[in-house]
Design an enzyme around this catalytic site. Sequence first.
Site, PDB file in Angstrom:
ATOM      1  CB  CYS A  45      44.327  39.630  34.098  1.00 46.02           C
ATOM      2  SG  CYS A  45      44.961  41.003  35.326  1.00 46.02           S
ATOM      3  CG  HIS A  94      47.128  38.847  38.022  1.00 42.44           C
ATOM      4  ND1 HIS A  94      47.217  39.013  36.633  1.00 42.44           N
ATOM      5  CD2 HIS A  94      46.912  37.471  38.209  1.00 42.44           C
ATOM      6  CE1 HIS A  94      46.880  37.660  35.926  1.00 42.44           C
ATOM      7  NE2 HIS A  94      46.796  36.867  36.854  1.00 42.44           N
TER       8      HIS A  94
END
Length: 996
Positions: free
Chosen positions: A454, A827
């Site tokens: 990510c 994330h």
Amino acid sequence: MDKILEAVVMSSYPNNVKQGLVRRVIEASKQPMDSEQCWSMLELSTKLYLTGDTKYKREIGKEVLEVYGHYHPEEFEEFFNVRFLLSLLQEGYGPLGKRSHYVLDYILLGLQFVLESPSANSIFSLLRIEVLRKVCERPSPKQCAKISKLLTQHPQCIPTGKHQVLFCQQLIRCIGQFQCVSEGEEDIMEFLEQVNKVSGLLQRIWRTQTSAILPSLKELFTIISSTEEQETPSNALASVVQFVPLELMDGVIRNLTNDDSITDVQMMTAIGRMIDWVSWPLGKNIDKWIIALLKGLAAVKKFSILIEVTLSKIEKVFSKLLYPIVREGALSVLQYMLLSFQHSHEAFHLLLPHIPRLVASLKKEDSNSATSSLEQLAELIHCMFFRFSGFPDLYEPVLEAVKALPVPNEDRIKHLLGQNAWTSQKNELACFYPRLASKSETGKIGLINLGNTCYMNSIIQSLFMASDFRHSVLNLTEGNSQPLMTKLQWLFAFLEHSQRPAISPESFLSASWPPWFTPGAQQDCSEYLKYLLDRLHEEEKTGKRIYQKLKESSLMSQAVEHHYLNKTLIEKMFGGKMMTKIRCLKCLNVSSREEAFTDLSLAFPPPDRHVRGSASVLPVEEIGPQFIEPPKNPSQSVGSPWVRRKAPMAEGPAAPPMPVETLGFQEPGEAADPLNGSAIGVDAAKDPLSAFGEQACAPKDSRSVPDLINYFLSPERLTAENKYHCEKCASLQDAEKVAELTEGPHYLILTLLRFSFDPRTMKRKKILDNVSIPVVLKLPILVTPEDSEEVCQRGKDTAAPRSGFMSVVYDLCSVVVHSGISSESGHYYCYSRECTDTVPHGQPRDGASKPASDKQLDFEIQWYLFNDTRVSFSSFESVSNVTSFFPKDTAYVLFYRQRPGRQSWLLHEALAEASRLHSEPFLQKDLMEAISKDNILYLQEQEKEARNRAAYISALPKSPLWWRDFDRDKDDDNSSGGCSPAAGGGGSGSFHGLVF
């Protein structure tokens, strides 16, 4: 006597009169009498019991039978013979079409009087055969319950040997067809009682004959796994599972999941129907069996089955939390489903619209069950927030609903996620990405996460949304000497033209991978960005130029061409320059050094340093959404709104006030001249944010991006161990160091240094401070006399060239957010928007632009949220509030685009010219062909998947619409008692909907 009794029963006398006469007949029946009279009375009482049209008549028949059974046993045994019973069981009793429903009750009544008779064994043998035949005829729940009652009271009548196994299997078949046709609560309770009697008989048989359990379970699985077009098996089968000993669970599940004869469709159908069993009230251990089978399927890597079943059933399971009677089991199943479904956010996101309403209902219920469930649900939700961060717009209503409930710590969350995952090998689920049926409604394309990538996805999307950079990359024509840039061009082209909802950046990842990164581990997106830009810069620097079209246009002078075309694309787009000056505090000698940068790393001021009182040589300003037009006099230094600063305290007369953007070094005793390039010392400016006036939007105790830039640009004392070696003094001396921006980049990249090394834990910790982000930023850039002269000539201004600071305006275009508390985990996702010039190309380019009536306000430009494969519409409000709602989600890397101004007119005109020459980026033939082929391949894949999915899913059992539970909850707000959602009881309608 039989004639008398019949006449009394059939008479029209009042019941109390009849009762007295009947009592006399019964008393007389206790006396000795001949066989013929006994038979007559037994025949009459049998007739009354089996065909009596009133309960009173059946009661009289029963009472007479019991008297004759006690007082005339020989005659009763002779009457109650095998042949008579066989006739009753096979032919029934009464007129054709009106056969009695009480035959089994009659046999149960009579058996107690012949247990010790010589004919008992013959009767038992007959019944063992007949009950098996009966269940094979699929009797109603009521008749099955009567059979179960008979066999429970007289286990001698239970079939034996192979017939016993067959009997259990057929009884399960019967249960599978049970249906409650009435919605009345009394009828439902009666139905539940009947089911419990039948399943209780199975439990009794299994206790004495354990060898019948596995064949029975095999039959049960055959029923629930059947994919033939037929009526859905009854949820009453759940009552059977609760009596299977738990010690057999592991073996049963292992056998099922490893049986090659069971197809995936059958297994999916079976587990889907088992999950429906959470609706069955009063069942024990049903949730344990469901979870055990789900775990068994995970153990043999049947992930496709688990995914299909979870996505099709999780909403129905969730809706059952409304009902206290099944809440505990439903919550257990829901917890496992969500905590195990870790490869994708799909399952959790299906529940998002319904969570606030359920939470409100449970709070209203105000019971111990509801309170406990709320706490467990909140823990579950926070686990999902942690696992699937990056959806602030979707999560805000849910967070608001559970904000008053306890929040689990991170260790607890990691423990729950770790112990419930389907597999510890993430690559085993690599092919099960979130299913996206079609391209996002935004028209944008997502990027597939290839295993903690990510950090790369968010950077690529931010670079892609930098439209000037994107167009330049897509217009690249020479790629032989720039393999990485060519791969970026292909990736951008697919993001621009692919029909897929999301594409895989695998090829670009392998080409741009920093060699020190650990595969599969989370990385620092800022570190990756720096490495990527440096690679692209060095690649072009040592190879061919990529801006050939711009050079061939011959629209620029040789000087301009030399200045700009000698730069790499990275330098043109992201390169800026900064002058670092160090002043010796003894001899006041100033040394300076200019260096290039592609991003500014902004540290947070120490906690003991109050930002608003810090000394800032070059205050930065944050302004509201508006359009700033170039001044009519290009040589005029542009600054913040005209705010004056206090002059330094000195023994002599006070220095005159000056614009804040012009502060620099000032010699002792020298007046501060805004245009002579010198300024005041460290103690001059006590309030750098005074430049903001009323527009400073940051809360009093929070940080803002201008705060961090001001801190970056503020003088730094070099003392003690950090003393400066002054060449003039030829020794270490106390000094001051200050940075001045001399050239603003086209795209300004700001990295907020949130990660610092903690020597206590030996880990990098994260600074979670909220930082307000201005949508428009004014940055002070030092203008040299040469730059000033060039600008004056460009603007046809005859004013003498002077040095000073000019304000360059930047628009926010991307924000990369890090969710988590460590750089090694968490994330990344990003917010982005398209930023273009606010001045139309058709306006005069002499520095005196005219107002454009059709300009959009900054807040009106559409924002997008990029979170791996998912792309959605968003807003600047979401960007601004994300940390307020989610404290671990903090802005990390910011992209600002420079508005057209005096300093950037060359590059903006070059870009504008290129844009006019190529309104649509020209893609090479092989690239366009590759995209076209992939789009065709994608359509073929979609068609094939649709056909396979239709065949795969058609086997899933149909069930009532789960959302009716929520609608019913709304309609039943005023109900109470029973099983209503709000009060744990209630109306018959809601109860019937729950169970069936």
